[in-house]
Design a protein around this motif. Structure first.
Motif, PDB file in Angstrom:
ATOM      1  N   LEU A 166    -101.480   5.282  22.223  1.00  0.00           N
ATOM      2  CA  LEU A 166    -100.718   5.275  23.270  1.00  0.00           C
ATOM      3  C   LEU A 166    -100.080   4.003  23.495  1.00  0.00           C
ATOM      4  CD1 LEU A 166     -99.475   6.942  25.730  1.00  0.00           C
ATOM      5  CD2 LEU A 166    -101.311   5.880  27.131  1.00  0.00           C
ATOM      6  N   SER A 167     -98.741   3.481  23.425  1.00  0.00           N
ATOM      7  CA  SER A 167     -98.239   2.444  23.265  1.00  0.00           C
ATOM      8  C   SER A 167     -97.209   1.942  24.448  1.00  0.00           C
ATOM      9  CB  SER A 167     -97.643   2.052  21.960  1.00  0.00           C
ATOM     10  OG  SER A 167     -98.262   2.291  20.899  1.00  0.00           O
ATOM     11  N   ILE A 168     -97.261   0.855  24.848  1.00  0.00           N
ATOM     12  CA  ILE A 168     -96.054   0.338  25.879  1.00  0.00           C
ATOM     13  C   ILE A 168     -95.332  -0.621  25.421  1.00  0.00           C
ATOM     14  CG2 ILE A 168     -95.786  -0.089  28.183  1.00  0.00           C
ATOM     15  CD1 ILE A 168     -98.575   0.764  28.930  1.00  0.00           C
ATOM     16  N   ASP A 169     -94.219  -0.500  25.196  1.00  0.00           N
ATOM     17  CA  ASP A 169     -93.507  -1.816  24.504  1.00  0.00           C
ATOM     18  C   ASP A 169     -92.995  -2.710  25.653  1.00  0.00           C
ATOM     19  OD1 ASP A 169     -91.267  -0.387  25.818  1.00  0.00           O
ATOM     20  OD2 ASP A 169     -89.960  -0.099  23.971  1.00  0.00           O
ATOM     21  N   LEU A 204     -96.270   8.106  22.928  1.00  0.00           N
ATOM     22  CA  LEU A 204     -97.468   8.686  22.369  1.00  0.00           C
ATOM     23  C   LEU A 204     -97.434   9.027  21.052  1.00  0.00           C
ATOM     24  CD1 LEU A 204    -100.143   9.903  23.871  1.00  0.00           C
ATOM     25  CD2 LEU A 204     -98.778  11.967  23.820  1.00  0.00           C
ATOM     26  N   GLY A 205     -98.125   8.116  20.211  1.00  0.00           N
ATOM     27  CA  GLY A 205     -98.004   8.342  18.700  1.00  0.00           C
ATOM     28  C   GLY A 205     -96.724   7.533  18.380  1.00  0.00           C
ATOM     29  N   GLU A 206     -95.820   8.328  17.699  1.00  0.00           N
ATOM     30  CA  GLU A 206     -94.454   7.569  17.606  1.00  0.00           C
ATOM     31  C   GLU A 206     -93.554   8.292  18.443  1.00  0.00           C
ATOM     32  OE1 GLU A 206     -93.611   5.484  15.276  1.00  0.00           O
ATOM     33  OE2 GLU A 206     -95.929   5.508  14.707  1.00  0.00           O
ATOM     34  N   GLU A 207     -93.690   9.317  19.229  1.00  0.00           N
ATOM     35  CA  GLU A 207     -92.997   9.925  20.029  1.00  0.00           C
ATOM     36  C   GLU A 207     -92.938   9.328  21.589  1.00  0.00           C
ATOM     37  OE1 GLU A 207     -93.141  14.099  22.929  1.00  0.00           O
ATOM     38  OE2 GLU A 207     -94.644  13.884  21.066  1.00  0.00           O
ATOM     39  N   GLU A 208     -91.579   9.049  21.960  1.00  0.00           N
ATOM     40  CA  GLU A 208     -91.369   8.457  23.214  1.00  0.00           C
ATOM     41  C   GLU A 208     -91.630   9.455  24.341  1.00  0.00           C
ATOM     42  OE1 GLU A 208     -87.829   6.048  25.618  1.00  0.00           O
ATOM     43  OE2 GLU A 208     -87.369   6.246  23.590  1.00  0.00           O
ATOM     44  N   LEU A 209     -92.104   8.932  25.408  1.00  0.00           N
ATOM     45  CA  LEU A 209     -92.438   9.833  26.615  1.00  0.00           C
ATOM     46  C   LEU A 209     -92.066   9.334  27.723  1.00  0.00           C
ATOM     47  CD1 LEU A 209     -94.171  12.214  26.827  1.00  0.00           C
ATOM     48  CD2 LEU A 209     -96.187  10.763  26.944  1.00  0.00           C
ATOM     49  N   ARG A 258     -98.775  15.516  29.702  1.00  0.00           N
ATOM     50  CA  ARG A 258     -99.098  15.719  28.155  1.00  0.00           C
ATOM     51  C   ARG A 258    -100.575  15.155  27.989  1.00  0.00           C
ATOM     52  NH1 ARG A 258     -96.079  14.926  23.752  1.00  0.00           N
ATOM     53  NH2 ARG A 258     -97.392  15.405  22.088  1.00  0.00           N
ATOM     54  N   LEU A 259    -101.103  14.184  29.027  1.00  0.00           N
ATOM     55  CA  LEU A 259    -102.818  13.740  28.811  1.00  0.00           C
ATOM     56  C   LEU A 259    -103.513  15.030  29.108  1.00  0.00           C
ATOM     57  CD1 LEU A 259    -102.385   9.956  30.287  1.00  0.00           C
ATOM     58  CD2 LEU A 259    -102.467  10.750  27.766  1.00  0.00           C
ATOM     59  N   ARG A 260    -103.372  15.602  30.121  1.00  0.00           N
ATOM     60  CA  ARG A 260    -104.193  16.730  30.603  1.00  0.00           C
ATOM     61  C   ARG A 260    -104.268  17.609  29.454  1.00  0.00           C
ATOM     62  NH1 ARG A 260    -102.034  15.209  35.397  1.00  0.00           N
ATOM     63  NH2 ARG A 260    -103.552  14.794  37.048  1.00  0.00           N
TER      64      ARG A 260
END
Length: 142
Positions: free
Chosen positions: A67-70, A77-82, A90-92
């Motif tokens: 999980l990344s925050i730019d 989430l991975g490479e997918e923007e969320l 999505r986390l659940r």
């Protein structure tokens, strides 16, 4: 019967065949105490009060969730923007598909981000039941 009589003059002592170990033990105990006192002083460079831990080595059977925050605050989430609104659902879903053991989550956040923003994401992870979160940093503090 034969007797062993000392030959020679009277008053001459026979050589002692035993070693008196008491002085040897005294010297060794003093050396032990000196080494016990000085050894910790030699190994400590900076005085740090370290916490107690019984941590085992991490065992990873499954691939961790990234999980990344730019810098702009966008979630990935991975490479997918969320979007932030879609994150809890999505986390659940990810938590439910993981089974009994919560999955390992690697949280990567840009250093310029607001601390509150990162804490909101961690709160969402916690409310989804994902409590195995590792915060990633650059090695060497670059």
């Amino acid at each position: 019967m034969a007797m062993n009589l000392p030959s020679g003059r009277r008053g001459r002592r026979a050589p002692m065949a035993e070693i008196n170990v008491t002085p040897l033990v005294d010297v060794m105990l003093v050396l032990l105490i000196i080494f016990m006192v000085t050894a910790p002083l030699l190994t400590t460079g900076v005085p740090v009060d370290l916490p107690d831990a019984r941590a085992k080595a991490l065992e990873q059977d499954a691939k961790p969730i990234q999980l990344s925050i730019d810098r702009a605050g966008k979630l990935y989430l991975g490479e997918e923007e969320l979007s932030e609104a879609a994150l809890p659902a999505r986390l659940r879903t990810l938590r439910a598909s993981a089974g009994t053991e919560p999955p390992q989550v690697y949280l990567r956040a840009d250093r310029a981000l607001d601390y509150g923003r990162v804490m909101r994401v961690m709160g969402e992870l916690n409310s989804a039941g994902m409590n195995r979160v590792s915060l990633l940093a650059v090695e060497g503090g670059k």
